[in-house]
Write a protein that holds these residues in place. Structure first.
Motif, PDB file in Angstrom:
ATOM      1  N   PHE A  91     -26.411 -33.096  88.920  1.00 55.31           N
ATOM      2  CA  PHE A  91     -26.483 -33.472  90.409  1.00 55.31           C
ATOM      3  C   PHE A  91     -27.048 -32.240  91.166  1.00 55.31           C
ATOM      4  O   PHE A  91     -27.720 -32.304  91.939  1.00 55.31           O
ATOM      5  N   LEU A  92     -26.466 -31.074  90.812  1.00 61.44           N
ATOM      6  CA  LEU A  92     -26.845 -29.937  91.294  1.00 61.44           C
ATOM      7  C   LEU A  92     -28.194 -29.198  91.051  1.00 61.44           C
ATOM      8  O   LEU A  92     -28.952 -28.732  91.916  1.00 61.44           O
ATOM      9  N   GLY A  93     -28.577 -29.612  89.719  1.00 57.20           N
ATOM     10  CA  GLY A  93     -30.048 -29.086  89.322  1.00 57.20           C
ATOM     11  C   GLY A  93     -30.901 -30.028  89.848  1.00 57.20           C
ATOM     12  O   GLY A  93     -31.932 -29.370  90.523  1.00 57.20           O
ATOM     13  N   ASN A  94     -30.623 -31.299  90.221  1.00 54.30           N
ATOM     14  CA  ASN A  94     -31.651 -32.176  90.855  1.00 54.30           C
ATOM     15  C   ASN A  94     -31.837 -31.938  92.360  1.00 54.30           C
ATOM     16  O   ASN A  94     -33.120 -31.828  92.957  1.00 54.30           O
ATOM     17  N   ILE A  95     -30.539 -31.524  92.846  1.00 50.72           N
ATOM     18  CA  ILE A  95     -31.050 -31.426  94.397  1.00 50.72           C
ATOM     19  C   ILE A  95     -31.492 -30.101  94.718  1.00 50.72           C
ATOM     20  O   ILE A  95     -32.062 -29.773  95.646  1.00 50.72           O
ATOM     21  N   ARG A  96     -31.377 -28.925  93.703  1.00 49.20           N
ATOM     22  CA  ARG A  96     -31.833 -27.717  94.160  1.00 49.20           C
ATOM     23  C   ARG A  96     -33.505 -27.814  93.926  1.00 49.20           C
ATOM     24  O   ARG A  96     -34.228 -27.031  94.623  1.00 49.20           O
ATOM     25  N   GLU A  97     -34.149 -28.770  93.462  1.00 49.26           N
ATOM     26  CA  GLU A  97     -35.474 -29.437  93.452  1.00 49.26           C
ATOM     27  C   GLU A  97     -36.003 -30.019  94.622  1.00 49.26           C
ATOM     28  O   GLU A  97     -37.197 -30.019  94.732  1.00 49.26           O
ATOM     29  N   VAL A  98     -35.179 -30.534  95.334  1.00 47.23           N
ATOM     30  CA  VAL A  98     -35.921 -31.142  96.527  1.00 47.23           C
ATOM     31  C   VAL A  98     -35.942 -30.311  97.738  1.00 47.23           C
ATOM     32  O   VAL A  98     -35.292 -29.277  97.882  1.00 47.23           O
ATOM     33  N   ASP A  99     -36.397 -30.709  98.739  1.00 47.51           N
ATOM     34  CA  ASP A  99     -36.940 -29.682  99.921  1.00 47.51           C
ATOM     35  C   ASP A  99     -35.855 -29.872 100.858  1.00 47.51           C
ATOM     36  O   ASP A  99     -35.488 -29.162 101.954  1.00 47.51           O
ATOM     37  N   ALA A 100     -35.312 -31.189 101.200  1.00 44.47           N
ATOM     38  CA  ALA A 100     -34.481 -31.423 102.150  1.00 44.47           C
ATOM     39  C   ALA A 100     -33.280 -32.607 101.480  1.00 44.47           C
ATOM     40  O   ALA A 100     -33.586 -33.173 100.614  1.00 44.47           O
ATOM     41  N   ILE A 101     -32.297 -32.831 102.329  1.00 40.65           N
ATOM     42  CA  ILE A 101     -31.246 -33.741 101.920  1.00 40.65           C
ATOM     43  C   ILE A 101     -31.117 -34.745 102.824  1.00 40.65           C
ATOM     44  O   ILE A 101     -30.766 -34.492 104.179  1.00 40.65           O
ATOM     45  N   ALA A 102     -31.249 -36.028 102.475  1.00 43.46           N
ATOM     46  CA  ALA A 102     -30.661 -37.141 103.272  1.00 43.46           C
ATOM     47  C   ALA A 102     -29.499 -37.564 102.760  1.00 43.46           C
ATOM     48  O   ALA A 102     -29.096 -38.162 101.571  1.00 43.46           O
ATOM     49  N   HIS A 103     -28.316 -37.309 103.399  1.00 39.50           N
ATOM     50  CA  HIS A 103     -26.902 -37.699 102.688  1.00 39.50           C
ATOM     51  C   HIS A 103     -26.330 -38.718 103.436  1.00 39.50           C
ATOM     52  O   HIS A 103     -25.994 -39.067 104.614  1.00 39.50           O
ATOM     53  N   VAL A 104     -26.272 -39.871 102.381  1.00 39.54           N
ATOM     54  CA  VAL A 104     -25.614 -41.140 102.961  1.00 39.54           C
ATOM     55  C   VAL A 104     -24.203 -41.055 102.881  1.00 39.54           C
ATOM     56  O   VAL A 104     -23.588 -40.763 101.926  1.00 39.54           O
ATOM     57  N   LEU A 105     -23.704 -41.636 104.039  1.00 38.50           N
ATOM     58  CA  LEU A 105     -22.387 -41.527 104.391  1.00 38.50           C
ATOM     59  C   LEU A 105     -21.793 -43.089 104.559  1.00 38.50           C
ATOM     60  O   LEU A 105     -22.486 -43.918 105.199  1.00 38.50           O
ATOM     61  N   ARG A 106     -20.841 -43.428 103.811  1.00 36.61           N
ATOM     62  CA  ARG A 106     -20.358 -44.730 103.939  1.00 36.61           C
ATOM     63  C   ARG A 106     -19.626 -45.061 105.350  1.00 36.61           C
ATOM     64  O   ARG A 106     -18.474 -44.360 105.561  1.00 36.61           O
ATOM     65  N   CYS A 107     -20.106 -45.876 106.273  1.00 26.50           N
ATOM     66  CA  CYS A 107     -19.688 -46.249 107.358  1.00 26.50           C
ATOM     67  C   CYS A 107     -19.422 -47.541 107.572  1.00 26.50           C
ATOM     68  O   CYS A 107     -19.506 -48.380 108.614  1.00 26.50           O
ATOM     69  N   PHE A 108     -18.811 -48.341 106.523  1.00 24.24           N
ATOM     70  CA  PHE A 108     -18.559 -49.773 106.735  1.00 24.24           C
ATOM     71  C   PHE A 108     -16.998 -49.711 105.883  1.00 24.24           C
ATOM     72  O   PHE A 108     -16.951 -49.248 104.880  1.00 24.24           O
ATOM     73  N   ASP A 109     -16.371 -50.802 106.031  1.00 26.99           N
ATOM     74  CA  ASP A 109     -15.131 -51.463 105.224  1.00 26.99           C
ATOM     75  C   ASP A 109     -15.552 -52.553 104.711  1.00 26.99           C
ATOM     76  O   ASP A 109     -16.116 -53.510 104.957  1.00 26.99           O
ATOM     77  N   ASP A 110     -15.006 -52.307 103.425  1.00 26.67           N
ATOM     78  CA  ASP A 110     -15.280 -53.670 102.391  1.00 26.67           C
ATOM     79  C   ASP A 110     -14.389 -53.325 101.257  1.00 26.67           C
ATOM     80  O   ASP A 110     -14.511 -52.541 100.330  1.00 26.67           O
ATOM     81  N   SER A 111     -13.227 -54.224 101.342  1.00 31.59           N
ATOM     82  CA  SER A 111     -12.397 -54.080 100.335  1.00 31.59           C
ATOM     83  C   SER A 111     -12.798 -54.246  98.900  1.00 31.59           C
ATOM     84  O   SER A 111     -12.205 -53.922  97.652  1.00 31.59           O
ATOM     85  N   GLU A 112     -13.879 -54.944  98.841  1.00 27.01           N
ATOM     86  CA  GLU A 112     -14.540 -55.378  97.226  1.00 27.01           C
ATOM     87  C   GLU A 112     -15.422 -54.011  96.889  1.00 27.01           C
ATOM     88  O   GLU A 112     -15.716 -54.031  95.513  1.00 27.01           O
ATOM     89  N   VAL A 113     -15.696 -53.056  97.478  1.00 27.02           N
ATOM     90  CA  VAL A 113     -16.312 -52.062  97.180  1.00 27.02           C
ATOM     91  C   VAL A 113     -15.534 -50.713  97.103  1.00 27.02           C
ATOM     92  O   VAL A 113     -15.020 -50.640  98.240  1.00 27.02           O
ATOM     93  N   THR A 114     -15.082 -50.402  96.030  1.00 28.84           N
ATOM     94  CA  THR A 114     -14.401 -49.198  95.861  1.00 28.84           C
ATOM     95  C   THR A 114     -14.638 -47.889  96.487  1.00 28.84           C
ATOM     96  O   THR A 114     -15.893 -47.688  96.610  1.00 28.84           O
ATOM     97  N   HIS A 115     -13.773 -47.052  96.823  1.00 30.75           N
ATOM     98  CA  HIS A 115     -14.203 -45.699  97.257  1.00 30.75           C
ATOM     99  C   HIS A 115     -13.400 -44.649  96.388  1.00 30.75           C
ATOM    100  O   HIS A 115     -12.320 -45.091  96.267  1.00 30.75           O
ATOM    101  N   VAL A 116     -14.073 -43.810  96.018  1.00 30.77           N
ATOM    102  CA  VAL A 116     -13.270 -42.797  95.213  1.00 30.77           C
ATOM    103  C   VAL A 116     -12.347 -42.147  95.562  1.00 30.77           C
ATOM    104  O   VAL A 116     -11.481 -41.697  94.775  1.00 30.77           O
TER     105      VAL A 116
END
Length: 366
Positions: A91-116
């Motif tokens: 992860f860190l190696g791949n992100i080091r190679e990009v110019d910018a970061i689009a950080h996706v954040l979960r903003c929805f509730d769904d009991s069928e989709v687990t959250h870490v």
């Protein structure tokens, strides 16, 4: 086209679903378990720009070629990534190679989709990722500073300057602040910062992934992200990955009707692409003729020869002048001939800095 934006986030926040919709492919497997994206997937997408269509219509261009932005879907991160946990090193190696970061954040509730972490909290999730990136930067600086100490003691001026900069950054990161928020650097230090390749120095766009019913207005989760973005001097957009995935499968005729039913003026991905383009501080210039109307990308501050070099290196090497019309003048004067008659046609030299929307014709000799 060397500009790319890495899509990052915790597992199961909708990164791969968003990427699939973004590129209208199934290159990244979207599944309800961590690490479903093992290798970074890359896709280039057209940057929506109605100006290009307007120019093409006036010039009678046969082909329309938009500028593009590259998105990279990067494997999900977990706590401990800076120490190699999960797919942390990758992860860190791949992100080091990009110019910018689009950080996706979960903003929805769904009991069928687990959250870490067991529940939904986008600000906490953002802080989890940011903390891992800061820890990785601290580790990187520690190792580099140790190597510079001997050189700086030997009187090497460059080493002394680099060590002083790294010590400032180390203290800043140790206070829990990302490198991109560093203040008080000299002009020389600011210019040197990108060369250090610090993960937290990269510009960030927060992407609020919401449920279908919240796509038009957002929700309470989005409000907390907006507050965080304002404090971090970052940008944010609201997108429903589920909706975008549906839209990507529809033909053009059905897309408009589907969007209208949801109360949306345009697809969320259009906003995301434009925001990513802005995040990278990019400009668009155009070349227009009967064969094609084309949009090109340069970094803000680029000179006319550098813009010419985007088209072909020979254009930059043998640059003579740039014949220029602003987009507004081109449209108002109904094309190149009208702009010339109205005195809106300009000849610019090698020190001219590109303005967004410039219509160029480059003269060169090699």
């Amino acid at each position: 086209m060397g500009f790319n934006c890495g899509i990052v986030g915790l597992p199961n926040v909708g990164k791969s679903t968003l990427f699939n919709a973004l590129t209208e492919t199934a290159a990244a497997e979207a599944a309800n378990y961590p690490f479903c994206t093992i290798e970074p997937n890359t896709g280039r997408v057209a940057v929506p720009d109605p100006r290009l269509d307007a120019l093409a219509a006036l010039a009678g261009s046969k082909n329309i070629i938009p500028t593009q932005l590259e998105f990279v879907d990067i494997a999900g991160l977990v706590r401990g990534a800076s120490k190699g946990e999960g797919l942390g090193n990758q992860f860190l190696g791949n992100i080091r190679e990009v110019d910018a970061i689009a950080h996706v954040l979960r903003c929805f509730d769904d009991s069928e989709v687990t959250h870490v972490d067991g529940d939904v909290d986008p600000v906490r999730d953002a802080q989890t990722v940011e903390t891992e990136l800061m820890l990785a930067d601290i580790d990187s600086l520690e190792r580099r500073m140790a190597a510079l100490v001997k050189k700086s003691r030997g009187g090497d001026a460059d080493s002394k300057a680099d060590l002083a900069l790294m010590e400032k950054l180390f203290a800043h990161l140790s206070d829990g602040k990302p490198a991109r928020s560093t203040a008080g650097l000299s002009a020389a230090e600011t210019a040197r910062l990108p060369q250090l390749q610090l993960l937290t120095a990269k510009p960030v766009l927060y992407v609020c992934n919401v449920a279908e019913g919240d796509a038009a207005t957002g929700n309470a989760y989005c409000e907390t992200v907006a507050e965080m973005a304002a404090q971090d001097n970052a940008a944010y957009v609201i997108v429903s990955a589920a909706i975008e995935a549906e839209i990507s499968q529809l033909d053009a005729a059905d897309k408009g009707e589907f969007l209208a039913e949801l109360g949306l003026d345009e697809v969320g991905l259009a906003r995301l692409i434009r925001a990513g383009y802005g995040l990278l501080n990019l400009l668009t210039f155009f070349t227009v003729g009967p064969k094609e109307a084309r949009a090109w990308t340069v970094a803000n501050g680029a000179t006319a020869p550098q813009a010419a070099g985007v088209i072909h290196t020979d254009f930059q090497r043998g640059f003579i002048r740039a014949e220029t019309i602003s987009f507004a003048d081109y449209i108002a004067c109904k094309g190149e001939s009208g702009a010339k008659d109205a005195g809106k046609f300009r000849v610019e030299g090698s020190d001219y800095k590109v303005v967004d929307g410039d219509v160029f014709h480059f003269r060169f000799n090699v």
